[in-house]
Design a protein around this motif. Structure first.
Motif, PDB file in Angstrom:
ATOM      1  N   ILE A 266       0.855  -1.189   0.000  1.00  9.94           N
ATOM      2  CA  ILE A 266       0.000   0.000   0.000  1.00  9.94           C
ATOM      3  C   ILE A 266       0.888   1.235   0.000  1.00  9.94           C
ATOM      4  CG2 ILE A 266      -1.664   1.340   1.333  1.00  9.94           C
ATOM      5  CD1 ILE A 266      -2.866  -1.224   2.314  1.00  9.94           C
ATOM      6  N   THR A 267       0.667   2.138  -0.959  1.00 10.48           N
ATOM      7  CA  THR A 267       1.459   3.359  -1.089  1.00 10.48           C
ATOM      8  C   THR A 267       0.582   4.589  -0.870  1.00 10.48           C
ATOM      9  OG1 THR A 267       1.081   3.556  -3.466  1.00 10.48           O
ATOM     10  CG2 THR A 267       2.943   2.178  -2.745  1.00 10.48           C
ATOM     11  N   GLY A 268       1.218   5.741  -0.948  1.00  9.53           N
ATOM     12  CA  GLY A 268       0.486   6.985  -0.718  1.00  9.53           C
ATOM     13  C   GLY A 268      -0.567   7.252  -1.769  1.00  9.53           C
ATOM     14  N   ASN A 269      -0.306   6.940  -3.028  1.00  5.96           N
ATOM     15  CA  ASN A 269      -1.281   7.193  -4.096  1.00  5.96           C
ATOM     16  C   ASN A 269      -2.560   6.392  -3.887  1.00  5.96           C
ATOM     17  OD1 ASN A 269       0.455   8.964  -5.417  1.00  5.96           O
ATOM     18  ND2 ASN A 269       1.444   7.327  -6.603  1.00  5.96           N
ATOM     19  N   GLY A 270      -2.390   5.114  -3.527  1.00  2.00           N
ATOM     20  CA  GLY A 270      -3.575   4.298  -3.288  1.00  2.00           C
ATOM     21  C   GLY A 270      -4.369   4.776  -2.083  1.00  2.00           C
ATOM     22  N   LEU A 271      -3.653   5.174  -1.048  1.00  5.61           N
ATOM     23  CA  LEU A 271      -4.339   5.638   0.152  1.00  5.61           C
ATOM     24  C   LEU A 271      -5.122   6.914  -0.111  1.00  5.61           C
ATOM     25  CD1 LEU A 271      -4.744   5.126   3.198  1.00  5.61           C
ATOM     26  CD2 LEU A 271      -2.756   6.585   3.599  1.00  5.61           C
ATOM     27  N   ILE A 272      -4.549   7.848  -0.861  1.00  6.47           N
ATOM     28  CA  ILE A 272      -5.251   9.097  -1.180  1.00  6.47           C
ATOM     29  C   ILE A 272      -6.501   8.818  -2.001  1.00  6.47           C
ATOM     30  CG2 ILE A 272      -5.064  11.253  -2.478  1.00  6.47           C
ATOM     31  CD1 ILE A 272      -2.103  11.333  -1.665  1.00  6.47           C
ATOM     32  N   ALA A 273      -6.391   7.908  -2.966  1.00  2.77           N
ATOM     33  CA  ALA A 273      -7.567   7.544  -3.769  1.00  2.77           C
ATOM     34  C   ALA A 273      -8.654   6.919  -2.895  1.00  2.77           C
ATOM     35  CB  ALA A 273      -7.146   6.579  -4.880  1.00  2.77           C
TER      36      ALA A 273
ATOM     37  N   ILE B 184       4.844   4.704   2.934  1.00  2.53           N
ATOM     38  CA  ILE B 184       4.306   6.024   2.625  1.00  2.53           C
ATOM     39  C   ILE B 184       5.326   7.059   3.103  1.00  2.53           C
ATOM     40  CG2 ILE B 184       2.401   7.632   2.994  1.00  2.53           C
ATOM     41  CD1 ILE B 184       0.617   5.231   3.505  1.00  2.53           C
ATOM     42  N   SER B 185       5.696   7.973   2.233  1.00  2.00           N
ATOM     43  CA  SER B 185       6.736   8.948   2.553  1.00  2.00           C
ATOM     44  C   SER B 185       6.196  10.045   3.474  1.00  2.00           C
ATOM     45  CB  SER B 185       7.282   9.575   1.271  1.00  2.00           C
ATOM     46  OG  SER B 185       6.253  10.301   0.601  1.00  2.00           O
ATOM     47  N   ASN B 186       7.119  10.790   4.070  1.00  6.66           N
ATOM     48  CA  ASN B 186       6.732  11.887   4.957  1.00  6.66           C
ATOM     49  C   ASN B 186       5.990  12.986   4.213  1.00  6.66           C
ATOM     50  OD1 ASN B 186       7.691  10.968   7.475  1.00  6.66           O
ATOM     51  ND2 ASN B 186       9.783  11.538   6.942  1.00  6.66           N
ATOM     52  N   SER B 187       6.432  13.279   3.011  1.00  4.80           N
ATOM     53  CA  SER B 187       5.768  14.338   2.239  1.00  4.80           C
ATOM     54  C   SER B 187       4.328  13.958   1.913  1.00  4.80           C
ATOM     55  CB  SER B 187       6.561  14.596   0.954  1.00  4.80           C
ATOM     56  OG  SER B 187       6.661  13.407   0.169  1.00  4.80           O
ATOM     57  N   THR B 188       4.108  12.674   1.586  1.00  6.86           N
ATOM     58  CA  THR B 188       2.741  12.225   1.312  1.00  6.86           C
ATOM     59  C   THR B 188       1.877  12.289   2.559  1.00  6.86           C
ATOM     60  OG1 THR B 188       3.584  10.735  -0.403  1.00  6.86           O
ATOM     61  CG2 THR B 188       1.359  10.334   0.406  1.00  6.86           C
ATOM     62  N   LEU B 189       2.462  11.907   3.699  1.00  7.59           N
ATOM     63  CA  LEU B 189       1.711  11.982   4.954  1.00  7.59           C
ATOM     64  C   LEU B 189       1.337  13.413   5.297  1.00  7.59           C
ATOM     65  CD1 LEU B 189       3.641   9.397   7.178  1.00  7.59           C
ATOM     66  CD2 LEU B 189       1.352   9.162   6.236  1.00  7.59           C
ATOM     67  N   ASN B 190       2.266  14.348   5.107  1.00  3.74           N
ATOM     68  CA  ASN B 190       1.961  15.753   5.378  1.00  3.74           C
ATOM     69  C   ASN B 190       0.853  16.265   4.464  1.00  3.74           C
ATOM     70  OD1 ASN B 190       3.875  16.002   7.418  1.00  3.74           O
ATOM     71  ND2 ASN B 190       5.516  16.498   5.969  1.00  3.74           N
ATOM     72  N   PHE B 191       0.876  15.828   3.227  1.00  7.05           N
ATOM     73  CA  PHE B 191      -0.187  16.222   2.299  1.00  7.05           C
ATOM     74  C   PHE B 191      -1.533  15.674   2.760  1.00  7.05           C
ATOM     75  CE2 PHE B 191      -2.880  14.979  -1.316  1.00  7.05           C
ATOM     76  CZ  PHE B 191      -3.107  16.215  -1.890  1.00  7.05           C
ATOM     77  N   ILE B 192      -1.559  14.414   3.214  1.00  2.00           N
ATOM     78  CA  ILE B 192      -2.804  13.790   3.674  1.00  2.00           C
ATOM     79  C   ILE B 192      -3.331  14.512   4.917  1.00  2.00           C
ATOM     80  CG2 ILE B 192      -3.793  11.690   4.651  1.00  2.00           C
ATOM     81  CD1 ILE B 192      -1.900  10.093   2.861  1.00  2.00           C
ATOM     82  N   TYR B 193      -2.441  14.850   5.856  1.00  2.00           N
ATOM     83  CA  TYR B 193      -2.869  15.528   7.081  1.00  2.00           C
ATOM     84  C   TYR B 193      -3.542  16.867   6.777  1.00  2.00           C
ATOM     85  CZ  TYR B 193       0.175  12.193   9.505  1.00  2.00           C
ATOM     86  OH  TYR B 193       0.751  11.047   9.976  1.00  2.00           O
TER      87      TYR B 193
END
Length: 601
Positions: free
Chosen positions: A552-559, A578-587
């Motif tokens: 599971i990666t950041g792209n799938g989680l965002i979708a 999942i990278s830190n930058s993706t997590l910050n974007f999600i938050y």
């Protein structure tokens, strides 16, 4: 239950109907009816008088006080409203307020009123109980006499004061909450918080100490401070509440001893319905038995998690607690396999036990369950968590509990005996127990797809299922679950099931219409394909757990979150890639959702 009659159009019609309902003691319907009359005729004194009486019958004292206040506003010279307020405050142990209302009423009500002499008698009664009237009360009466021409009465204020005085007082003291509102606030607090409120000021102390309704449900669990939980604490609570006490939780109160429980005997706290005692190593077997003889009369829910509990205590439970329905005996290592045999041989009665919990008791075995089946045929909850002496043979006895709704078989020895197939045992069990709503099969290595098919075929009301750590479960089981339980399944735990794939979870996502909690953690075959493919955006998912899913990666989680952003409240993605930058974007993109996202093991 009374149903609204369309022919009733005027407030008099609703008033007459309410009187008829009162005569047959249907107070809830009468309250609805009289409230409708008040909507039509809001300035009628008699309507508030009747509704206040109904609210007293329903134990809604706050609502009754509001109605009495309206009575006084409509007819300030009528003594009936003052008498009702005084009696209500006295019932709520606010003697000072009740006395004060009488003082005010004698200034307002003419001496020719039929309630004038009743007010005088009430005043003398309260005066006799409170010989030393508070200095604050005297000053308020004097202030009322000096400003009686400019007073505005309000039963929720501690006395009558002029508008000018009220403004001046508010400049000094911001806002003094009425006793009734304080009581409502205090009723939502735990005992620890009540203790600190009591030592805040004298007014709060009096409000808490004089209101028995605040002492109905006491939770002292996990109070490590001996200053907050000791013998004096129990004595204080027993003296305040007495027979009003309904629930008492003493879990993990290590300072409690047999002597600490004596006040419950002294003050006859025999109205307790729920009692919890766990982690109290200083309480002996004799102390528990003596206590149950006093508080057991109305006891319904009993939790005893103590090393001192043995077979003799079990016998005394059923001798002293005739109304017992829920019994939690978890962690009691001194119980024998025949712990209920003495109860069976002594009485041979059928008991109305609805819940039994035997967590982490290695001595509980198939024979114990067989005796329970004879004693408790109406059992609804059975918890056998980590009872490693329970085998497949016990499922035949469990089948006698035809009303069973919640069963936990996690940690039981379902791999023995070898000559009985698990599918055959399930077939007998669930053919009898078709009302099961919640079931847990954690760490069931022999659980297979045919077992799930039997389970779903008979139990159509299943809401919560835990089949984690089932290494033989495949996508076929998820197909069966989503077909049979599409309208009932609310919670599903399928973590650590290595044979599950995206295709199986798509069945769950697209078919289950009421699923709110889903755990798919530690499944190596789950990937972003699942999140990008499923189309059921109406899935009411609230809590989602997907920790340790490496694919599971950041792209799938965002979708995934975008499709369910309206319902999701919590997402666990610990140790996913999942990278830190993706997590910050999600938050920042989804601030209303709480995340757990540990990056290192």
């Amino acid at each position: 239950m009374w149903i609204m009659n369309p022919k009733l159009s005027t407030w008099e019609d609703f008033l007459n109907k309410a009187k008829q309902l009162i005569n047959i003691k249907d107070y809830n319907s009468a309250n609805t009816c009289i409230s409708k009359a008040i909507q039509l005729k809001g300035d009628e004194h008699i309507l508030y008088k009747i509704r206040s009486s109904i609210n007293v019958k329903l134990n809604k004292y706050d609502a009754a006080l509001l109605d009495c206040q309206k009575m006084i506003q409509l007819k300030p010279e009528d003594g009936d409203g003052y008498v009702r307020v005084s009696k209500l405050l006295s019932e709520m142990n606010n003697k000072r307020g009740a006395y004060q209302i009488c003082v005010i009423a004698l200034k307002k009500v003419p001496s020719t009123d039929k309630y004038y002499h009743i007010i005088e008698k009430l005043m003398e009664t309260y005066k006799g109980k409170r010989k030393n009237v508070n200095k604050l009360l005297k000053s308020e009466v004097k202030r009322f006499k000096a400003n009686k021409d400019n007073t505005n009465f309000n039963i929720y204020n501690n006395g009558c004061s002029s508008n000018n005085n009220r403004i001046q007082n508010n400049q000094k003291n911001y806002f003094i909450l009425p006793y009734e509102i304080l009581s409502r606030v205090f009723s939502e607090l735990r005992y620890r918080d009540l203790y600190y409120c009591m030592i805040t000021c004298k007014r709060w102390y009096e409000c808490i100490i004089n209101n028995k309704f605040l002492w109905r449900d006491i939770n002292l669990s996990n109070l490590s401070s001996s200053r907050l939980c000791n013998s004096n604490t129990i004595q204080f609570i027993a003296k305040r509440s007495q027979n009003m006490l309904r629930s008492l939780d003493l879990s993990n109160c290590t300072a409690i001893t047999d002597g600490s429980l004596r006040p419950l005997l002294l003050y006859r706290c025999n109205g307790i319905e729920t009692f919890k005692l766990s982690g109290n190593s200083k309480i002996t077997k004799n102390g528990i038995i003596k206590l149950l003889k006093i508080i057991g009369l109305n006891l319904i829910n009993l939790t005893l998690q103590s090393k001192q509990v043995d077979d003799y205590v079990i016998e005394n439970i059923f001798n002293s607690c005739p109304k017992i329905e829920y019994l939690d005996l978890s962690e009691n290592i001194n119980l024998s396999p025949n712990c209920f045999l003495g109860v069976y041989n002594l009485h041979r009665n059928i008991y109305n036990i609805k819940g039994l919990r035997f967590k982490n008791i290695s001595s509980i075995c198939d024979k114990t369950i067989q005796i329970c089946a004879a004693l408790f045929p109406s059992l609804e909850i059975l918890d056998l968590y980590n009872c490693n002496m329970i085998t497949k043979s016990a499922l035949l006895s469990i089948g006698s509990f035809t009303e069973l709704k919640d069963i936990n078989l996690t940690g039981t020895a379902m791999n023995v005996p070898d000559n009985i197939l698990l599918e055959d045992s399930f077939l007998y069990l669930f053919e009898k127990c078709q009302k099961v709503e919640k079931i847990s099969f954690r760490q069931f290595p022999i659980l297979s797809d045919p077992s799930i098919e039997i389970l779903c075929g008979f139990c159509s009301n299943l809401r919560e299922i835990d089949i984690s750590y089932s290494i033989n479960i495949t996508d076929h089981s998820l197909n069966i679950l989503s077909n049979f339980l599409k309208y009932t399944l609310r919670s599903l735990n399928i973590s650590y099931c290595p044979l599950l794939t995206n295709e199986g979870l798509l069945y769950i996502f697209d078919r289950c219409e009421k699923l709110t909690d889903l755990d798919i953690s530690n499944n190596p075959n789950i990937s972003d394909y699942l999140f990008k493919t499923f189309k059921n955006s109406d899935l009411p998912l609230i809590n989602f757990y997907a920790s340790n899913c490496d694919r599971i990666t950041g792209n799938g989680l965002i979708a995934f979150i975008k499709k369910l952003r309206d319902t999701l409240l919590f997402v666990n993605i610990d140790y996913c890639h999942i990278s830190n930058s993706t997590l910050n974007f999600i938050y920042h993109k989804f601030p209303h959702i709480k995340f757990s996202s540990k990056l290192e093991k």
